[in-house]
Design an enzyme around this catalytic site. Structure first.
Site, short mmCIF file in Angstrom:
data_model
loop_
_atom_site.label_atom_id
_atom_site.label_comp_id
_atom_site.label_asym_id
_atom_site.label_seq_id
_atom_site.Cartn_x
_atom_site.Cartn_y
_atom_site.Cartn_z
N ASP A 1 0.68 -1.30 0.07
CA ASP A 1 -0.17 0.05 0.10
C ASP A 1 0.86 1.28 -0.01
O ASP A 1 2.14 1.14 0.39
CB ASP A 1 -1.16 0.12 1.28
N ASP B 1 -0.96 -2.68 -3.97
CA ASP B 1 -2.56 -3.06 -3.43
C ASP B 1 -3.39 -1.90 -3.28
O ASP B 1 -3.82 -1.54 -4.33
CB ASP B 1 -2.25 -3.87 -1.98
N ASP C 1 -5.25 2.48 3.08
CA ASP C 1 -6.11 1.41 3.63
C ASP C 1 -6.19 1.77 5.09
O ASP C 1 -5.22 1.85 5.77
CB ASP C 1 -5.35 -0.12 3.83
N ARG D 1 -13.28 1.24 -4.69
CA ARG D 1 -12.76 1.85 -3.59
C ARG D 1 -12.54 3.26 -3.41
O ARG D 1 -11.42 3.59 -3.39
CB ARG D 1 -11.68 1.12 -2.83
#
Length: 662
Positions: A165, A187, A191, A238
Site C-alpha cells: 500500500d 495493493d 487502507d 474503492r
C-alpha cells in the site's frame, strides 16, 4: 556601550517613573502608535478549513484534535535511513521530506509512530517503492504533501501477492492525511483498517490504480472519518469503500476518468458497506459507474452532488447522521469542485516550505519553539504566537536562520514579548529581551519590550534593550519596540561585517541612544517617540551609530514621524558611538522626508566620548515639522547625494535582497 550617565533630577524621579510606567503599559496603543500605518498581513486570517490550512478539520479535529509532531524538533530528511529513524522515534517530530526517497528493499514498510508530522517540502517530497505503516495503537499523526508512488508489481493488479500500500493503518486514531498524491502502488493506495477513528482525508489525489481507498476490515462500528476535496482519477474501485463506519462524511470529492474494463460489479465510486452511516455532499461524478451505493444494512444520504454521464446504482437509504452535529464546515458548490480540486488536491509548491510552530498551543514558550528548530535550519519556519504577554528572554543563535515571529492577534499590541534585565547584568546581549543572531529573520505584528524600571535603580549601566540583532537580512514589520535607554540595537558580528535591517511600519520609543549599533538599518513609515526624562535642557539622543568606516550606509530614517513628550529644544537627533574608542567606527545617519517635533534641539547632533559629531556622517534631507530647520549645525544632503541614499541603496547587496513596504 560606554556612557557618561545623565542622572535624573531627584525632584523629578517620581514623575519620571510614572511617565515610564505609562510609556511601557501593555494596554491600548498610544495615539502615535495608532496613527502608524499597518501592513497588509492576511495570513493570520486564513480560514482554518482552507486548502492550505496547517490544522486539521473534520473528525481529525475532534476529541483532542490531531497535532502531529507539534511540540517536537523539526528535522529535514533526504534518505530512507533518516526518515525511518525519525518516523519510528518515541519523541514527537516534524519531519520535512526534501527529496525523492527510494525505499529498499522494494515494497518495504517505513513505520510511523505516534506524534509525528511528515510533510513534503514543496513538490520535492516523495516516497518511492515503499509504504508508510501505522501499527495498532498509533495516534496523532499528520502526513501531508507527499507523493507516494510505484510499488506496483506487473501482473498483480489486485494486490493479492504483494500487499504494497501507499499508507496502511490498523487500529489507530487521530490521523490527518492531506494534500498527498498516491499512484501506481501494489495493493491499496490508502487502507484505513480495523476500527481506526478520528480521521480526516482531504485534498489528496488518487490516480492510476485499481483499489484506491478502503476503510474497514472489522466487525466494530467505530470509525469516524471525514473525506473531502479528494480527486479520484484513473481508478477503478474503492473511491472509497467504507465498511462498518460509524460515521463517514464525504463532501466535495471529484471522481473522473474511471477505469472501464467491462466489470459490471467491482467498478464503482463510493460504497457504504456493512452497517456504515455515510453522508455524501456536493461531490462531482463524471463518467462513473455505480457512483454511490449502499448495502441493505447501511444508511446513505446524498445531497447536492453533480452526476454527469453516470450509470448503475445511485442508492440512498435511511437518515445516516448530520455532520454539523459534530463539527463546523462549509461545503463548496458541487459545480465548482472539478476546478477547485484539480488545483488544490495533491502536493503543493507552497506547502512544507514553511513550517508553522504554534505558541503556546504546541510549545509552552517562544524560546521552546526556537529550540525546536535544528541548528543549520534550511527551511522557513514561522513561530505563530497567540495573543498574550510572553515574559521571557528569547535567543535565536546564528545557526537558526529563516525564522519568522508572527503575532496572530488583531493588533501588534496584542502579542508582547517582554523582560526586565538591564545591561548591568550581562551587557547588551545579556540585557536584550530578544536577541537575533541568525540571518533571514523576520518579525511581524508583535511588540517587544524591556520594562526595566531605571528610575527605581541606581546602576552604572542602565541600558535595557528590547531587541538586539547581529544577523543579516532582518525584517521588522508592524512591530513596536518599547524601552528607555538603548531600546533597539542593530549590530553585526564584527566591525567590518555588514548586516542589514529593515524596519517598516513600526513604533519605537526610548530616551538615550535608543536606535544604535553598526548595522545598516532602514526605518521607514514608522513612528519614533523620544521620551522625556524630566529635564528642561537635555532629555536624550535618538541615534548612536557605530558604522564601520568602510560602509557608506548606517541608519536611514525615512518617511516617518518623530514625536516627543519632551519640552521644546531638549532632544538630540544623535551622537557618534565609538565602542572602546574604535577610530574606524564612524557613524552614519540620514534622516529624510520625516516630520520632526519641537523637542528637537536647534543643533541636534552632539559629541560623544571625546569624538566630534562633525567627524561622523550625519545629515538631513527634506524634513519638516516644528523641529526641522536648515542651519550650519544641520548638514543637509544635496539632491544628487539624496538620490544615492534611498532605501534600496542601503539594503541591496550582491545577494539581491530587496525588502520593501507592502
Amino acid at each position: 556601550m560606554t556612557y557618561l550617565r545623565s542622572k535624573r533630577l531627584l525632584g523629578t524621579a517620581l514623575a519620571a517613573a510614572t511617565a515610564l510606567a505609562a510609556a511601557l503599559a501593555l494596554g491600548p496603543l498610544t495615539p502615535a502608535e495608532a496613527a502608524a500605518p499597518r501592513p497588509r498581513e492576511t495570513a493570520r486570517h486564513t480560514s482554518a478549513n482552507g486548502p492550505w490550512a496547517d490544522r486539521p478539520h473534520g473528525f481529525a479535529s475532534l476529541a483532542g484534535s490531531t497535532t502531529g509532531g507539534a511540540g517536537g524538533q523539526v528535522v529535514t530528511v533526504r534518505t530512507q535511513a533518516d526518515l525511518a529513524k525519525y518516523a519510528a522515534a518515541d519523541a514527537p517530530y516534524v519531519i520535512r521530506v526534501a527529496a525523492a526517497i527510494e525505499v529498499a528493499p522494494f515494497g518495504s514498510d517505513i513505520v510511523v509512530a505516534s506524534d509525528k508530522t511528515i510533510v513534503g517540502v514543496g513538490t520535492s517530497g516523495e516516497i518511492v517503492h515503499g509504504e508508510l505503516h501505522l501499527n495498532p495503537g498509533t495516534h496523532n499523526v499528520i502526513i501531508r504533501n507527499l507523493t507516494i508512488r510505484d510499488s506496483y508489481v506487473e501482473g498483480d493488479r489486485d494486490g493479492k501477492t504483494q500487499d504494497f500500500d501507499a499508507i496502511q493503518m490498523d487500529s489507530v486514531h487521530h490521523v490527518w492525511i492531506d494534500h498527498n498524491r498516491f499512484t501506481h502502488m501494489g495493493d491499496g493506495l490508502l487502507d484505513v483498517r480495523k476500527a481506526s477513528e478520528y480521521l480526516t482525508v482531504s485534498y489528496n489525489r488518487f490516480d492510476t490504480h485499481n483499489k484506491a481507498f478502503g476503510i474497514g476490515w472489522t466487525e466494530d462500528v467505530k470509525t469516524r472519518i471525514t473525506i473531502d476535496h479528494n480527486w479520484f482519477h484513473g481508478t477503478k474501485q474503492r473511491n472509497p469503500s467504507a465498511d462498518n463506519c460509524a460515521y463517514a462524511h464525504l463532501y466535495n470529492n471529484y471522481l473522473s476518468g474511471q477505469v472501464d474494463d467491462g466489470d459490471p460489479v467491482w467498478t464503482y465510486g463510493n460504497w457504504a458497506r456493512g452497517r456504515t452511516k455515510m453522508v455524501i455532499e456536493n461531490s462531482y461524478y463524471d463518467g462513473v459507474q455505480h457512483p454511490y451505493q449502499a448495502d441493505e444494512t447501511a444508511e446513505l444520504v446524498q445531497r447536492g452532488s453533480v452526476l454527469k454521464n453516470t450509470t448503475g446504482r445511485h442508492d440512498t437509504r435511511g437518515t445516516a447522521f448530520d455532520p454539523h452535529d459534530f463539527y463546523p464546515y462549509r461545503a463548496d458548490p458541487a459545480a465548482a469542485v472539478p476546478a477547485l480540486v484539480k488545483k488544490a488536491a495533491g502536493p503543493q509548491r507552497s506547502l512544507g516550505i514553511r513550517t508553522v510552530l504554534h505558541v503556546p498551543a504546541d510549545y509552552p514558550t517562544v524560546q521552546a519553539a526556537v529550540d525546536a528548530v535544528p541548528d543549520g535550519n534550511d527551511g522557513a519556519v514561522t513561530l505563530a504566537l497567540a495573543p498574550g504577554t510572553y515574559r521571557e528572554q528569547v535567543r535565536v543563535p546564528a545557526g537558526k536562520p529563516y525564522l519568522t515571529f508572527l503575532g496572530t492577534g488583531d493588533d501588534r499590541g496584542d502579542t508582547v514579548i517582554v523582560y526586565d534585565t538591564p545591561n548591568e547584568y550581562g551587557g547588551s546581549s545579556g540585557s536584550a529581551t530578544v536577541l537575533l543572531a541568525a540571518h533571514d529573520t523576520t518579525a511581524r505584528h508583535l511588540t517587544f519590550v524591556n520594562d526595566f524600571d531605571e528610575a527605581a535603580h541606581d546602576l552604572d549601566s542602565e541600558q535595557a534593550l528590547a531587541v538586539k540583532t547581529t544577523g543579516d537580512r532582518i525584517v521588522f514589520e508592524d512591530t513596536a519596540f518599547k524601552g528607555n535607554q538603548d531600546t533597539l540595537m542593530t549590530d553585526s558580528p564584527k566591525l567590518d561585517t555588514v548586516s542589514r535591517v529593515y524596519v517598516h511600519d513600526a513604533y519605537i520609543e526610548g530616551d538615550v541612544d535608543f536606535l544604535y549599533g553598526r548595522a545598516t538599518t532602514v526605518v521607514e513609515d514608522s513612528v519614533i517617540k523620544a521620551l522625556s526624562r524630566g529635564s528642561d535642557s537635555n532629555n536624550g539622543y535618538i541615534t548612536a551609530p557605530s558604522t564601520w568606516r568602510g560602509n557608506p550606509y548606517g541608519f536611514l530614517i525615512t518617511d516617518s514621524r518623530i514625536v516627543s513628550d519632551a519640552p521644546a529644544g531638549t532632544f538630540h537627533l544623535g551622537r557618534p558611538w565609538h565602542p572602546g574608542g574604535e577610530p574606524d567606527a564612524v557613524g552614519q545617519v540620514l534622516i529624510r522626508d520625516t516630520v520632526l517635533p519641537a523637542a528637537i534641539k536647534a543643533s541636534p547632533w552632539t559629541d560623544m566620548g571625546g569624538f566630534s559629531w562633525r567627524d561622523a556622517r550625519f545629515g538631513e534631507y527634506h524634513n519638516r515639522g516644528p523641529g526641522a530647520a536648515v542651519t550650519a549645525d544641520r548638514p543637509q544632503l544635496s539632491t544628487a547625494d539624496a538620490a544615492r541614499h534611498e532605501v534600496a541603496d542601503y539594503l541591496r547587496g550582491t545577494d539581491g535582497w530587496a525588502p520593501h513596504r507592502r
